[in-house]
Motif scaffolding. Structure first.
Motif, PDB file in Angstrom:
ATOM      1  N   PHE A  23       0.964  -1.149  -0.102  1.00 43.51           N
ATOM      2  CA  PHE A  23      -0.058   0.013   0.004  1.00 43.51           C
ATOM      3  C   PHE A  23       1.075   1.247  -0.121  1.00 43.51           C
ATOM      4  N   ILE A  24       1.841   1.216   0.843  1.00 41.84           N
ATOM      5  CA  ILE A  24       2.921   2.486   0.965  1.00 41.84           C
ATOM      6  C   ILE A  24       3.273   2.560  -0.397  1.00 41.84           C
ATOM      7  N   GLN A  25       3.913   1.461  -1.071  1.00 40.00           N
ATOM      8  CA  GLN A  25       4.599   1.700  -2.403  1.00 40.00           C
ATOM      9  C   GLN A  25       3.703   2.193  -3.471  1.00 40.00           C
ATOM     10  N   LYS A  26       2.324   1.793  -3.307  1.00 42.94           N
ATOM     11  CA  LYS A  26       1.463   2.343  -4.350  1.00 42.94           C
ATOM     12  C   LYS A  26       0.969   3.896  -4.058  1.00 42.94           C
ATOM     13  N   HIS A  27       0.754   4.030  -2.666  1.00 47.12           N
ATOM     14  CA  HIS A  27       0.071   5.429  -2.309  1.00 47.12           C
ATOM     15  C   HIS A  27       1.026   6.556  -2.643  1.00 47.12           C
ATOM     16  N   PHE A  28       2.387   6.075  -2.320  1.00 42.07           N
ATOM     17  CA  PHE A  28       3.459   7.265  -2.480  1.00 42.07           C
ATOM     18  C   PHE A  28       4.337   6.991  -3.719  1.00 42.07           C
ATOM     19  N   ALA A  29       3.674   6.703  -4.678  1.00 44.40           N
ATOM     20  CA  ALA A  29       4.246   6.434  -5.983  1.00 44.40           C
ATOM     21  C   ALA A  29       5.041   7.641  -6.430  1.00 44.40           C
ATOM     22  N   ASP A  30       4.284   8.846  -6.374  1.00 45.23           N
ATOM     23  CA  ASP A  30       4.559   9.930  -6.831  1.00 45.23           C
ATOM     24  C   ASP A  30       5.664  10.590  -6.037  1.00 45.23           C
ATOM     25  N   LYS A  31       6.033  10.128  -4.931  1.00 45.26           N
ATOM     26  CA  LYS A  31       7.191  10.825  -3.858  1.00 45.26           C
ATOM     27  C   LYS A  31       8.392   9.847  -3.930  1.00 45.26           C
ATOM     28  N   ALA A  32       8.183   8.637  -4.188  1.00 43.40           N
ATOM     29  CA  ALA A  32       9.315   7.774  -3.862  1.00 43.40           C
ATOM     30  C   ALA A  32       9.372   6.555  -4.657  1.00 43.40           C
ATOM     31  N   ASN A  33      10.326   5.915  -5.404  1.00 48.09           N
ATOM     32  CA  ASN A  33      10.500   4.600  -5.744  1.00 48.09           C
ATOM     33  C   ASN A  33      10.636   3.860  -4.680  1.00 48.09           C
ATOM     34  N   ILE A  34       9.834   2.938  -4.416  1.00 47.57           N
ATOM     35  CA  ILE A  34      10.031   1.896  -3.441  1.00 47.57           C
ATOM     36  C   ILE A  34      10.037   0.512  -3.597  1.00 47.57           C
ATOM     37  N   GLU A  35      11.218  -0.135  -3.605  1.00 47.67           N
ATOM     38  CA  GLU A  35      11.326  -1.457  -4.086  1.00 47.67           C
ATOM     39  C   GLU A  35      11.020  -2.311  -2.568  1.00 47.67           C
ATOM     40  N   ILE A  36      10.068  -3.323  -2.816  1.00 47.90           N
ATOM     41  CA  ILE A  36       9.996  -4.421  -1.870  1.00 47.90           C
ATOM     42  C   ILE A  36      10.790  -5.554  -1.855  1.00 47.90           C
ATOM     43  N   PHE A  37      11.505  -5.843  -0.273  1.00 51.17           N
ATOM     44  CA  PHE A  37      12.573  -6.887  -0.556  1.00 51.17           C
ATOM     45  C   PHE A  37      11.918  -7.839   0.537  1.00 51.17           C
ATOM     46  N   GLU A  38      11.903  -9.257  -0.017  1.00 52.58           N
ATOM     47  CA  GLU A  38      11.437 -10.228   0.629  1.00 52.58           C
ATOM     48  C   GLU A  38      12.698 -11.008   1.452  1.00 52.58           C
ATOM     49  N   ILE A  39      12.505 -11.124   2.846  1.00 50.83           N
ATOM     50  CA  ILE A  39      13.685 -11.827   3.367  1.00 50.83           C
ATOM     51  C   ILE A  39      13.122 -13.481   3.706  1.00 50.83           C
ATOM     52  N   LYS A  40      12.289 -13.921   3.309  1.00 47.84           N
ATOM     53  CA  LYS A  40      11.444 -15.142   3.701  1.00 47.84           C
ATOM     54  C   LYS A  40      12.343 -16.302   3.020  1.00 47.84           C
ATOM     55  N   ASP A  41      13.296 -16.129   2.130  1.00 51.32           N
ATOM     56  CA  ASP A  41      14.126 -17.317   1.735  1.00 51.32           C
ATOM     57  C   ASP A  41      15.633 -17.134   2.359  1.00 51.32           C
ATOM     58  N   LEU A  42      15.766 -16.085   3.037  1.00 45.27           N
ATOM     59  CA  LEU A  42      17.280 -16.166   3.617  1.00 45.27           C
ATOM     60  C   LEU A  42      17.459 -17.171   4.685  1.00 45.27           C
ATOM     61  N   PRO A  43      18.605 -17.997   4.688  1.00 49.60           N
ATOM     62  CA  PRO A  43      19.049 -18.896   5.620  1.00 49.60           C
ATOM     63  C   PRO A  43      19.237 -18.204   6.889  1.00 49.60           C
ATOM     64  N   ALA A  44      19.084 -19.042   7.996  1.00 53.56           N
ATOM     65  CA  ALA A  44      19.176 -18.620   9.303  1.00 53.56           C
ATOM     66  C   ALA A  44      20.647 -18.110   9.669  1.00 53.56           C
ATOM     67  N   PHE A  45      20.961 -17.278  10.280  1.00 54.25           N
ATOM     68  CA  PHE A  45      22.145 -16.677  10.779  1.00 54.25           C
ATOM     69  C   PHE A  45      23.060 -17.763  11.419  1.00 54.25           C
ATOM     70  N   ASN A  46      24.274 -18.129  11.095  1.00 56.15           N
ATOM     71  CA  ASN A  46      25.073 -19.059  11.763  1.00 56.15           C
ATOM     72  C   ASN A  46      26.523 -18.856  12.034  1.00 56.15           C
ATOM     73  N   LYS A  47      26.851 -17.498  12.079  1.00 53.57           N
ATOM     74  CA  LYS A  47      28.123 -16.975  12.612  1.00 53.57           C
ATOM     75  C   LYS A  47      29.118 -17.541  11.793  1.00 53.57           C
ATOM     76  N   PRO A  48      29.387 -17.567  10.665  1.00 47.45           N
ATOM     77  CA  PRO A  48      30.393 -18.218   9.861  1.00 47.45           C
ATOM     78  C   PRO A  48      31.717 -17.717  10.227  1.00 47.45           C
ATOM     79  N   LYS A  49      32.581 -18.591  10.478  1.00 42.53           N
ATOM     80  CA  LYS A  49      34.222 -18.062  10.651  1.00 42.53           C
ATOM     81  C   LYS A  49      34.581 -16.924   9.763  1.00 42.53           C
ATOM     82  N   ASP A  50      34.439 -17.135   8.336  1.00 37.63           N
ATOM     83  CA  ASP A  50      34.763 -16.540   7.471  1.00 37.63           C
ATOM     84  C   ASP A  50      34.007 -14.905   7.187  1.00 37.63           C
TER      85      ASP A  50
END
Ligand SMILES: Cc1cc2nc3c(=O)[nH]c(=O)nc-3n(C[C@H](O)[C@H](O)[C@H](O)COP(=O)(O)O)c2cc1C
Length: 201
Positions: A23-50
């Motif tokens: 809704f925010i993306q659509k309603h404010f389309a004349d004021k800002a370009n808003i890209e929506i990012f999904e975190i749903k497929d990110l792996p769980a954080f596991n503190k890799p050594k590197d």
């Protein structure tokens, strides 16, 4: 025009927080370009050594760096943010730290009447940690309570007073983004950019 990144703070397929960002993306389309990012497929954080970020996390970090500002919309799970959002922030803090000095607006939707107030307060505290160090817009909250009933069939917010409240906050945020980015760029000689690490302490 201003470029913003909206982060959906959940891995649920059915999310009123996603609807709010759409809704925010659509309603404010004349004021800002808003890209929506999904975190749903990110792996769980596991503190890799590197300290290397998986490619999906790196993609998010790159988009945050490129954006003028970030909007995070969070559900409320047990008075806090969903684990996937916490995990995403852990990845960012442990790898390239792209949220440092980035203007951030917090929004949230929940099924109860408090509209994610406790998770928003928690998110504000998390984003203030030294490895994240976002510039969070002060004195503002957009709380969408009873979020299952809040949208019509076209995905628009039904309550006009809520839309007006959102317009005021979004307007404030666009000014906050401009002012903050000016402040930060004036102050960014390399000696002032200090990345924090718990391991150096
Ligand atoms: C595990 C779990 C815990 C929840 N805890 C809370 C809570 O503490 N406070 C609250 O208002 N709603 C709580 N809820 C209901 C949420 O309001 C709702 O699932 C979510 O915020 C809506 O966001 P969404 O539509 O984007 O998924 C909980 C839901 C789940 C699944």
């Amino acid at each position: 025009m201003m470029n913003l990144l909206g982060i959906v703070g959940t891995n649920s397929d059915h999310s009123t927080n996603r609807m709010l960002l759409q809704f925010i993306q659509k309603h404010f389309a004349d004021k800002a370009n808003i890209e929506i990012f999904e975190i749903k497929d990110l792996p769980a954080f596991n503190k890799p050594k590197d300290r290397k970020a998986p490619s999906e996390v790196q993609e998010l970090a790159d988009k945050i760096i490129e954006a003028d500002g970030v909007i995070i919309s969070t559900p409320e799970y047990n008075h806090s943010v969903p684990a996937i959002l916490k995990s995403t922030l852990e990845w960012l803090s442990y790898t390239s730290q792209p949220l440092i000095d980035k203007p951030v607006m917090i929004t949230g939707a929940s099924y109860g009447k408090l509209g994610s107030s406790r998770s928003q307060a928690h998110l504000r505290q998390i984003l203030d940690a030294p490895e994240l160090k976002a510039r969070i817009m002060p004195s503002s909250e957009f709380l969408l309570g009873y979020s299952l009933q809040a949208f019509d069939e076209n995905g628009n917010l039904k309550d006009q007073s809520k839309i007006e409240e959102l317009e005021r906050i979004f307007n404030d945020f666009t000014h906050f983004v401009t002012i903050t980015n000016q402040l930060v760029s004036n102050n960014h000689s390399p000696k002032n950019v200090q990345k924090f690490s718990w391991e150096d302490n």
